[in-house]
Design a protein around this motif. Structure first.
Motif, mmCIF file in Angstrom:
data_model
loop_
_atom_site.group_PDB
_atom_site.id
_atom_site.type_symbol
_atom_site.label_atom_id
_atom_site.label_comp_id
_atom_site.label_asym_id
_atom_site.label_seq_id
_atom_site.Cartn_x
_atom_site.Cartn_y
_atom_site.Cartn_z
ATOM 1 N N LEU A 92 4.922 -3.455 6.145
ATOM 2 C CA LEU A 92 4.064 -2.430 5.559
ATOM 3 C C LEU A 92 2.913 -3.062 4.777
ATOM 4 N N GLN A 93 3.198 -4.163 4.122
ATOM 5 C CA GLN A 93 2.143 -4.871 3.386
ATOM 6 C C GLN A 93 1.035 -5.338 4.326
ATOM 7 N N GLN A 94 1.395 -5.792 5.526
ATOM 8 C CA GLN A 94 0.388 -6.247 6.482
ATOM 9 C C GLN A 94 -0.557 -5.112 6.867
ATOM 10 N N ASP A 95 -0.059 -3.883 6.821
ATOM 11 C CA ASP A 95 -0.848 -2.720 7.216
ATOM 12 C C ASP A 95 -1.464 -1.992 6.025
ATOM 13 N N GLY A 96 -1.317 -2.568 4.826
ATOM 14 C CA GLY A 96 -1.931 -1.956 3.650
ATOM 15 C C GLY A 96 -1.216 -0.722 3.150
ATOM 16 N N ILE A 97 0.080 -0.583 3.460
ATOM 17 C CA ILE A 97 0.871 0.560 3.001
ATOM 18 C C ILE A 97 1.749 0.100 1.836
ATOM 19 N N ASP A 98 1.579 0.728 0.676
ATOM 20 C CA ASP A 98 2.387 0.374 -0.485
ATOM 21 C C ASP A 98 3.828 0.831 -0.287
ATOM 22 N N ALA A 99 4.767 -0.026 -0.615
ATOM 23 C CA ALA A 99 6.184 0.316 -0.517
ATOM 24 C C ALA A 99 6.916 -0.297 -1.696
ATOM 25 N N THR A 100 7.930 0.406 -2.168
ATOM 26 C CA THR A 100 8.751 -0.060 -3.284
ATOM 27 C C THR A 100 10.125 -0.428 -2.762
ATOM 28 N N LYS B 80 4.824 8.393 -1.214
ATOM 29 C CA LYS B 80 5.522 7.221 -1.713
ATOM 30 C C LYS B 80 6.545 6.765 -0.689
ATOM 31 N N VAL B 81 6.639 5.456 -0.482
ATOM 32 C CA VAL B 81 7.590 4.868 0.461
ATOM 33 C C VAL B 81 8.536 3.949 -0.302
ATOM 34 N N PHE B 82 9.821 4.137 -0.095
ATOM 35 C CA PHE B 82 10.849 3.262 -0.644
ATOM 36 C C PHE B 82 11.608 2.620 0.522
ATOM 37 N N ALA B 83 12.048 1.385 0.337
ATOM 38 C CA ALA B 83 12.801 0.679 1.379
ATOM 39 C C ALA B 83 14.018 0.008 0.761
ATOM 40 N N ASP B 84 15.182 0.208 1.399
ATOM 41 C CA ASP B 84 16.399 -0.507 0.997
ATOM 42 C C ASP B 84 16.294 -1.987 1.357
ATOM 43 N N GLU B 85 16.965 -2.831 0.580
ATOM 44 C CA GLU B 85 17.065 -4.253 0.943
ATOM 45 C C GLU B 85 17.722 -4.443 2.311
ATOM 46 N N THR B 86 18.802 -3.697 2.537
ATOM 47 C CA THR B 86 19.597 -3.734 3.774
ATOM 48 C C THR B 86 20.343 -5.060 3.911
ATOM 49 N N GLY C 241 8.039 11.936 -0.854
ATOM 50 C CA GLY C 241 8.564 10.587 -0.958
ATOM 51 C C GLY C 241 9.571 10.347 0.141
ATOM 52 N N VAL C 242 9.561 9.147 0.695
ATOM 53 C CA VAL C 242 10.408 8.821 1.843
ATOM 54 C C VAL C 242 11.161 7.526 1.566
ATOM 55 N N LEU C 243 12.432 7.500 1.920
ATOM 56 C CA LEU C 243 13.264 6.296 1.846
ATOM 57 C C LEU C 243 13.655 5.893 3.253
ATOM 58 N N THR C 244 13.540 4.602 3.564
ATOM 59 C CA THR C 244 13.965 4.104 4.871
ATOM 60 C C THR C 244 14.939 2.950 4.701
ATOM 61 N N GLN D 36 17.008 -7.003 6.095
ATOM 62 C CA GLN D 36 15.894 -6.590 6.956
ATOM 63 C C GLN D 36 14.852 -5.767 6.203
ATOM 64 N N GLY D 37 15.306 -5.035 5.186
ATOM 65 C CA GLY D 37 14.353 -4.255 4.411
ATOM 66 C C GLY D 37 13.465 -5.118 3.544
ATOM 67 N N SER D 38 14.070 -6.050 2.805
ATOM 68 C CA SER D 38 13.288 -6.878 1.884
ATOM 69 C C SER D 38 12.509 -7.972 2.605
ATOM 70 N N ARG D 39 13.064 -8.505 3.687
ATOM 71 C CA ARG D 39 12.365 -9.572 4.406
ATOM 72 C C ARG D 39 11.334 -9.044 5.398
ATOM 73 N N LEU D 40 11.644 -7.883 6.003
ATOM 74 C CA LEU D 40 10.844 -7.421 7.138
ATOM 75 C C LEU D 40 10.048 -6.148 6.843
ATOM 76 N N THR D 41 10.737 -5.094 6.400
ATOM 77 C CA THR D 41 10.063 -3.798 6.284
ATOM 78 C C THR D 41 8.931 -3.819 5.269
ATOM 79 N N VAL D 42 9.200 -4.284 4.053
ATOM 80 C CA VAL D 42 8.129 -4.256 3.044
ATOM 81 C C VAL D 42 7.019 -5.242 3.397
ATOM 82 N N TRP D 43 7.381 -6.364 4.059
ATOM 83 C CA TRP D 43 6.348 -7.305 4.524
ATOM 84 C C TRP D 43 5.482 -6.655 5.591
#
Length: 353
Positions: free
Chosen positions: A211-219, A191-197, A158-161, A202-209
């Motif tokens: 990853l979603q474009q590339d089909g990678i699940d992130a929490t 498993k991928v986790f992302a902070d809101e930041t 599991g990885v957190l960014t 930047q995490g909630s607006r950019l990172t999870v979006w």
């Protein structure tokens, strides 16, 4: 090794587009709900876009500034590179002061200055070739860093960014997010986790979006939930980017990175910094010498222009913090991996200042 064609599945976004007439920047202030490119026809418009966070991420800032120098060249007349360099300097200085902490900005502009050295009447072409090289080299470096960083991660981890370190912050593929992309492609990351930041999210607006474009699940998690997540055992690695890496391995990155490193150390988790070698500043001995940018306190006092804090309340808004080298397990660049960084190990990879 996973081939480049397979990686293309996880690398579909390009935040910087040179049209030949203008620089188009994917306006990251409007994501994830509006995908819109901001057209910059002058170097000052590029500087404004960098300062306003329309483009962000240390590598992307450097690339944008390089193209800003190309645009600045259109506003002057010069017979050769030496004359052009003198006339361009005010514009380059304005670009340089747009975001002082990100070393890639000054690094890219220094390369543009060197491109003018010895150039003759074709100095404009020399500038454009250099800007293109900076962009192309960044993408290649990101692919290489992704491979190397992923090699450190055990299967099923599991990885957190934190913040955004992907295609949006670079020429493509990303730095820390490039490691995550490569790790997912290789089946190493479960498993991928992302902070809101906060406060720019930047995490909630950019990172999870992204990853979603590339089909990678992130929490997505709240910044304040990171320590609890680590305690739960769901995270093995924290993988982050950098805006400046000092000669001793101290690293400046988005505010909140330092506390993640402290928590990772406490919980026995690994902490990885991923950045191109252009982010390494061997002229700065330690993080104590890094200028930490502070932005308008009003960014903390509301959300999307609506005030959420009582009138009269003051706020402190540093944009970066410095993680000491002793809390970092690995620094990954395209030149190699520095494990448990210290001055000697940094010099072995990057040379003396």
């Amino acid at each position: 090794m996973t081939n480049a064609i397979e990686y293309d599945r996880y690398d579909r976004i390009r935040p910087i587009r040179w049209t030949g007439a203008a620089l188009e920047l994917l306006d990251q202030r409007k994501l994830p709900f509006t995908v819109e490119y901001l057209s910059c026809a002058s170097s000052d418009e590029v500087a404004s876009a960098i300062h306003a966070l329309a483009v962000r991420g240390a590598p992307a800032i450097g690339i944008a500034a390089a193209w800003g120098a190309v645009l600045a060249a259109r506003a002057i007349e010069a017979g050769d590179g030496a004359e052009a360099a003198a006339k361009l300097e005010p514009a380059l200085q304005r670009l340089n002061t747009a975001r002082p902490t990100a070393v890639n900005l000054a690094w890219a502009l220094a390369r543009m200055r060197r491109a003018l050295t010895g150039a003759g009447a074709d100095w404009r072409d020399a500038l454009e070739r250099e800007a293109r090289a900076i962009e192309t080299e960044d993408l290649a470096a990101n692919r290489r860093m992704g491979e190397m960083g992923a090699s450190l991660i055990a299967s099923g981890s599991g990885v957190l960014t934190h913040c955004n370190t992907g295609s949006l912050a670079t020429a493509g593929f990303g730095t820390a997010l490039g490691v995550i992309r490569a790790g997912v492609a290789q089946g190493r990351i479960g498993k991928v986790f992302a902070d809101e930041t906060r406060p720019w999210m930047q995490g909630s607006r950019l990172t999870v979006w992204e990853l979603q474009q590339d089909g990678i699940d992130a929490t997505l998690i709240a910044d304040a939930a990171a320590s609890h997540l680590m305690k739960s055992g769901q995270v093995d690695w924290v993988v982050v980017g950098a805006d400046r890496i000092c000669a001793n391995g101290d690293t400046a990155n988005k505010i909140g990175t330092y506390q993640l490193a402290i928590s990772a150390h406490h919980h026995g988790k690994k902490f990885m910094v991923v950045a191109p070698s252009s982010t390494v500043d061997m002229d700065t001995p330690s993080g104590d010498q890094i200028e930490i940018e502070e932005r308008d306190p009003s960014e903390l006092l509301g959300v999307s222009g609506s005030r959420t804090v009582a009138d009269g309340i003051q706020a402190w808004n540093p944009v970066f913090d410095v993680t000491p080298a002793e809390l970092i397990d690995a620094i990954v660049t395209e030149k190699g991996i520095v494990e448990h960084p210290n001055p000697e190990r940094m010099r072995a990879v990057f040379g003396a200042a």
